[in-house]
Design a protein around this motif. Structure first.
Motif, PDB file in Angstrom:
ATOM      1  N   LEU A 184       0.946  -1.279   0.009  1.00 48.45           N
ATOM      2  CA  LEU A 184      -0.013   0.049   0.024  1.00 48.45           C
ATOM      3  C   LEU A 184       0.813   1.277   0.069  1.00 48.45           C
ATOM      4  CD1 LEU A 184      -2.584  -1.080   2.573  1.00 48.45           C
ATOM      5  CD2 LEU A 184      -2.806  -1.225   0.123  1.00 48.45           C
ATOM      6  N   LYS A 185       2.031   1.171  -0.785  1.00 46.79           N
ATOM      7  CA  LYS A 185       2.918   2.216  -0.899  1.00 46.79           C
ATOM      8  C   LYS A 185       2.265   3.533  -1.368  1.00 46.79           C
ATOM      9  CE  LYS A 185       7.442   0.528  -0.494  1.00 46.79           C
ATOM     10  NZ  LYS A 185       8.689  -0.031  -1.236  1.00 46.79           N
ATOM     11  N   TYR A 186       1.168   3.164  -2.395  1.00 47.40           N
ATOM     12  CA  TYR A 186       0.557   4.210  -3.007  1.00 47.40           C
ATOM     13  C   TYR A 186      -0.363   5.256  -2.234  1.00 47.40           C
ATOM     14  CZ  TYR A 186      -3.132   0.842  -2.984  1.00 47.40           C
ATOM     15  OH  TYR A 186      -3.961   0.101  -2.489  1.00 47.40           O
ATOM     16  N   LEU A 187      -0.593   4.583  -1.086  1.00 48.35           N
ATOM     17  CA  LEU A 187      -1.266   5.318  -0.176  1.00 48.35           C
ATOM     18  C   LEU A 187      -0.609   6.721   0.647  1.00 48.35           C
ATOM     19  CD1 LEU A 187      -3.325   2.621   1.759  1.00 48.35           C
ATOM     20  CD2 LEU A 187      -4.172   4.050   0.144  1.00 48.35           C
ATOM     21  N   SER A 188       0.481   6.747   0.309  1.00 43.68           N
ATOM     22  CA  SER A 188       1.290   7.561   0.743  1.00 43.68           C
ATOM     23  C   SER A 188       1.152   8.881  -0.403  1.00 43.68           C
ATOM     24  CB  SER A 188       3.043   7.481   0.693  1.00 43.68           C
ATOM     25  OG  SER A 188       3.278   6.919  -0.564  1.00 43.68           O
ATOM     26  N   GLU A 189       0.488   8.560  -1.648  1.00 46.04           N
ATOM     27  CA  GLU A 189       0.072   9.904  -2.364  1.00 46.04           C
ATOM     28  C   GLU A 189      -1.298  10.186  -2.068  1.00 46.04           C
ATOM     29  OE1 GLU A 189      -0.491  12.475  -4.810  1.00 46.04           O
ATOM     30  OE2 GLU A 189      -1.529  10.570  -5.525  1.00 46.04           O
ATOM     31  N   PRO A 190      -1.635  11.412  -1.573  1.00 46.81           N
ATOM     32  CA  PRO A 190      -2.848  11.492  -1.009  1.00 46.81           C
ATOM     33  C   PRO A 190      -3.981  11.433  -1.875  1.00 46.81           C
ATOM     34  CG  PRO A 190      -1.257  13.266  -0.293  1.00 46.81           C
ATOM     35  CD  PRO A 190      -0.906  12.395  -1.593  1.00 46.81           C
ATOM     36  N   ARG A 191      -3.879  11.698  -3.249  1.00 44.40           N
ATOM     37  CA  ARG A 191      -5.207  11.855  -4.284  1.00 44.40           C
ATOM     38  C   ARG A 191      -5.096  10.330  -4.552  1.00 44.40           C
ATOM     39  NH1 ARG A 191      -3.332  16.875  -7.377  1.00 44.40           N
ATOM     40  NH2 ARG A 191      -1.271  15.984  -6.587  1.00 44.40           N
ATOM     41  N   LYS A 192      -4.190   9.510  -4.694  1.00 47.33           N
ATOM     42  CA  LYS A 192      -4.549   7.915  -4.789  1.00 47.33           C
ATOM     43  C   LYS A 192      -4.933   7.437  -3.478  1.00 47.33           C
ATOM     44  CE  LYS A 192      -0.985   7.000  -8.070  1.00 47.33           C
ATOM     45  NZ  LYS A 192       0.448   6.180  -8.209  1.00 47.33           N
ATOM     46  N   ALA A 193      -4.639   7.767  -2.499  1.00 47.46           N
ATOM     47  CA  ALA A 193      -5.237   7.525  -1.197  1.00 47.46           C
ATOM     48  C   ALA A 193      -6.638   7.749  -1.172  1.00 47.46           C
ATOM     49  CB  ALA A 193      -4.599   7.939   0.260  1.00 47.46           C
ATOM     50  N   LEU A 194      -7.015   8.962  -1.407  1.00 49.52           N
ATOM     51  CA  LEU A 194      -8.666   9.113  -1.359  1.00 49.52           C
ATOM     52  C   LEU A 194      -9.327   8.362  -2.536  1.00 49.52           C
ATOM     53  CD1 LEU A 194     -10.590  11.376  -0.631  1.00 49.52           C
ATOM     54  CD2 LEU A 194      -9.964  12.599  -2.726  1.00 49.52           C
ATOM     55  N   ARG A 195      -8.840   7.944  -3.632  1.00 48.12           N
ATOM     56  CA  ARG A 195      -9.413   7.261  -4.578  1.00 48.12           C
ATOM     57  C   ARG A 195      -9.442   5.668  -3.654  1.00 48.12           C
ATOM     58  NH1 ARG A 195      -5.778   9.297  -8.551  1.00 48.12           N
ATOM     59  NH2 ARG A 195      -6.933  11.046  -9.622  1.00 48.12           N
ATOM     60  N   PHE A 196      -8.502   5.492  -3.473  1.00 44.12           N
ATOM     61  CA  PHE A 196      -8.793   4.081  -2.635  1.00 44.12           C
ATOM     62  C   PHE A 196      -9.685   4.171  -1.529  1.00 44.12           C
ATOM     63  CE2 PHE A 196      -7.009   1.508   0.854  1.00 44.12           C
ATOM     64  CZ  PHE A 196      -7.151   0.278   0.359  1.00 44.12           C
ATOM     65  N   TYR A 197      -9.629   5.071  -0.793  1.00 45.62           N
ATOM     66  CA  TYR A 197     -10.616   4.864   0.486  1.00 45.62           C
ATOM     67  C   TYR A 197     -12.100   5.008  -0.095  1.00 45.62           C
ATOM     68  CZ  TYR A 197      -6.959   4.794   3.775  1.00 45.62           C
ATOM     69  OH  TYR A 197      -6.183   4.482   4.717  1.00 45.62           O
ATOM     70  N   LEU A 198     -12.182   6.014  -1.288  1.00 45.58           N
ATOM     71  CA  LEU A 198     -13.474   5.981  -1.946  1.00 45.58           C
ATOM     72  C   LEU A 198     -13.949   4.728  -2.447  1.00 45.58           C
ATOM     73  CD1 LEU A 198     -13.679   9.321  -3.867  1.00 45.58           C
ATOM     74  CD2 LEU A 198     -15.418   8.482  -2.459  1.00 45.58           C
ATOM     75  N   VAL A 199     -13.234   3.972  -2.863  1.00 48.39           N
ATOM     76  CA  VAL A 199     -13.700   2.735  -3.424  1.00 48.39           C
ATOM     77  C   VAL A 199     -13.831   1.797  -2.254  1.00 48.39           C
ATOM     78  CG1 VAL A 199     -12.872   0.805  -4.584  1.00 48.39           C
ATOM     79  CG2 VAL A 199     -12.481   2.918  -5.613  1.00 48.39           C
ATOM     80  N   LEU A 200     -13.015   1.927  -1.462  1.00 50.37           N
ATOM     81  CA  LEU A 200     -13.413   1.078   0.039  1.00 50.37           C
ATOM     82  C   LEU A 200     -14.643   1.304   0.653  1.00 50.37           C
ATOM     83  CD1 LEU A 200     -11.669  -1.363   1.146  1.00 50.37           C
ATOM     84  CD2 LEU A 200     -10.663   0.625   2.995  1.00 50.37           C
ATOM     85  N   ALA A 201     -14.717   2.741   0.812  1.00 51.14           N
ATOM     86  CA  ALA A 201     -16.055   3.210   1.554  1.00 51.14           C
ATOM     87  C   ALA A 201     -17.207   2.572   0.637  1.00 51.14           C
ATOM     88  CB  ALA A 201     -16.048   4.808   1.477  1.00 51.14           C
ATOM     89  N   PHE A 202     -17.247   2.557  -0.623  1.00 47.98           N
ATOM     90  CA  PHE A 202     -18.164   2.124  -1.618  1.00 47.98           C
ATOM     91  C   PHE A 202     -18.533   0.562  -0.956  1.00 47.98           C
ATOM     92  CE2 PHE A 202     -19.937   0.340  -5.375  1.00 47.98           C
ATOM     93  CZ  PHE A 202     -20.987   0.792  -5.473  1.00 47.98           C
ATOM     94  N   ILE A 203     -17.297  -0.091  -1.099  1.00 49.32           N
ATOM     95  CA  ILE A 203     -17.452  -1.473  -0.965  1.00 49.32           C
ATOM     96  C   ILE A 203     -17.970  -1.632   0.628  1.00 49.32           C
ATOM     97  CG2 ILE A 203     -16.066  -3.849  -0.647  1.00 49.32           C
ATOM     98  CD1 ILE A 203     -14.382  -2.545  -2.929  1.00 49.32           C
ATOM     99  N   ASP A 204     -17.524  -0.924   1.437  1.00 48.50           N
ATOM    100  CA  ASP A 204     -17.999  -0.751   3.095  1.00 48.50           C
ATOM    101  C   ASP A 204     -19.409  -0.600   2.997  1.00 48.50           C
ATOM    102  OD1 ASP A 204     -16.926  -1.110   5.496  1.00 48.50           O
ATOM    103  OD2 ASP A 204     -17.496   0.764   5.854  1.00 48.50           O
ATOM    104  N   LEU A 205     -19.874   0.339   2.329  1.00 47.47           N
ATOM    105  CA  LEU A 205     -21.255   0.738   2.271  1.00 47.47           C
ATOM    106  C   LEU A 205     -22.028  -0.628   1.512  1.00 47.47           C
ATOM    107  CD1 LEU A 205     -23.457   2.945   2.716  1.00 47.47           C
ATOM    108  CD2 LEU A 205     -23.009   3.624   0.331  1.00 47.47           C
TER     109      LEU A 205
END
Lengths: 201, 212
Positions: free
Chosen positions: B9-30
């Protein structure tokens, strides 16, 4: 070195001459704030806040879900406990199999008993009062007792005996009034036939 | 190596990529917890809540029935010495033959002749008996009193006496006796007189035990 900038300077001078040119193209101001684009995704603070909110959302949602699971589990336990209580109570009720039926039957019988008891039972006392009040020589030809009224036909050798009977009846506080309906002399027997009504309190 | 990097999850250190990742995760979570999880859990919760309220009302009702039965049992225990007398006073069937047997013994004890015994059934709770007797009119008050105090609940409706010149008096007594055709229902059927109380004092006073 500065000469390299000259053509640009030249262009800057030329631009106002072209009226059809777009505003963006004409934006030649040296003020950098004018060229700032309002793009949230480019803003680090917004991205950080959004990421934080998403992280919280991702964490809270399963939390709420697991809370709901725990709540459902608690409700399941409560349902089981209530069902156990219900079964125990149902078993306990069968300890008294006929109590309800017997109780209902007693209640209904009690109602009838009360209804009958509410009625005043004067008949034996009235009959007793009449028979004890009969003087010597007077006899009953006919007698009818209904409710608080007694209708009589007496056979008497003379009117005085009947008067004595009436006095005797009225001595008893139980009797309210005596009415003579008729008095006839039966010539063949030389006897008086007197029809009376005695009313009791 | 790329997969390893992805997993780290090195890409999470890049904020915009992290935002996209968490958006997808939040959608799956929902989707997973929200729709398939909480939605069903909520439906189950609502169903269980209504089931609990239904069970609670049933348990309450059963508890009421239990306490009511305990009270009834206590009342009946108090009445146990006279329960038989209540059933004799107002039996389940008219039992006219029993009444005839009892009254006959009364009449014979007073030396009065039973002349007629006419039975009429005016309703489903009572029998009207017209008893015609021949005998001494002076005994009539005692006979009527005895008829009022038989083991059956009796109501003297009318008494007539007529001088019968040949023999003695012809006495005509109309008596109403009662019965109650209360077929045993479901023992735990609580419809009806669940809350009805027995006036034990009244019954004990009216129908004293035979030995008292």
């Amino acid at each position: 070195m500065l000469e390299k900038l000259l053509p640009i300077q030249k262009n800057l001078n030329e631009q106002p001459q072209n009226p059809d040119s777009s505003p963006e193209e004409s934006n030649t101001s040296p003020n950098l704030l004018e060229s700032f684009k309002d793009d949230f995704f480019e803003s680090y603070s917004f991205v950080n806040k959004a990421t934080l909110i998403l992280k919280l959302f991702i964490l809270i949602l399963p939390g709420v879900f697991f809370f709901m699971l725990a709540l459902n589990d608690a409700l399941d336990r409560k349902i089981m406990a209530l069902e156990d209580d219900k079964n125990v109570l149902t078993d306990e009720l069968f300890v008294y199999p006929d109590v309800q039926a017997i109780h209902t039957s007693v209640v209904l019988r009690e109602q009838i008993l009360k209804q009958v008891n509410e009625k005043e039972h004067y008949a034996p006392a009235m009959l007793d009062s009449i028979i004890k009040s009969l003087p010597e020589g007077v006899s009953i030809k006919n007698e009818m007792v209904q409710g608080k009224t007694a209708s009589l036909i007496l056979l008497s050798p003379g009117p005085l005996n009947v008067a004595s009977f009436i006095t005797n009846v009225l001595k008893d506080d139980f009797a309210q009034e005596v009415s003579i309906l008729s008095a006839n002399l039966v010539m063949t027997q030389n006897i008086y036939e007197i029809e009376l009504v005695v009313r009791y309190r | 190596m790329q997969v390893l990097d992805f997993l780290k999850l090195k890409y999470l250190s890049e904020p915009r990529k992290a935002l996209r990742f968490y958006l997808v995760l939040a959608f799956i979570d929902l989707l997973v917890f929200g729709f398939f999880g909480m939605h069903l859990a909520m439906a189950a919760y609502t169903e269980k809540k209504s089931e609990i309220s239904l069970l609670e009302s049933e348990v309450n009702e059963l508890e009421k029935k239990k306490f009511s039965l305990i009270d009834m049992d206590a009342e009946l225990s108090r009445l146990s010495p006279i329960l038989d007398r209540i059933n004799i006073a107002i039996p389940q069937t008219p039992l006219v033959q029993e009444y005839l047997r009892e009254t006959s013994s009364i009449f014979s004890s007073y030396n009065i002749l039973l002349y007629d015994f006419i039975v009429d059934y005016p309703d489903k709770e009572s029998v009207t008996v017209r008893i015609r007797l021949l005998g001494d009119v002076e005994k009539l008050p005692e006979v009527v009193f005895a008829l009022e105090n038989t083991s059956r609940l009796s109501d003297i409706l009318e008494v007539k006496a007529e001088d019968n010149k040949d023999i003695s008096y012809l006495m005509d007594i109309s008596v109403k006796i009662y019965y109650l055709d209360d077929l045993i229902r479901d023992p735990l059927d609580f419809e009806g007189s669940t809350n009805a109380k027995i006036d034990t004092e009244f019954l004990l006073k009216e129908l004293k035990p035979a030995h008292e």
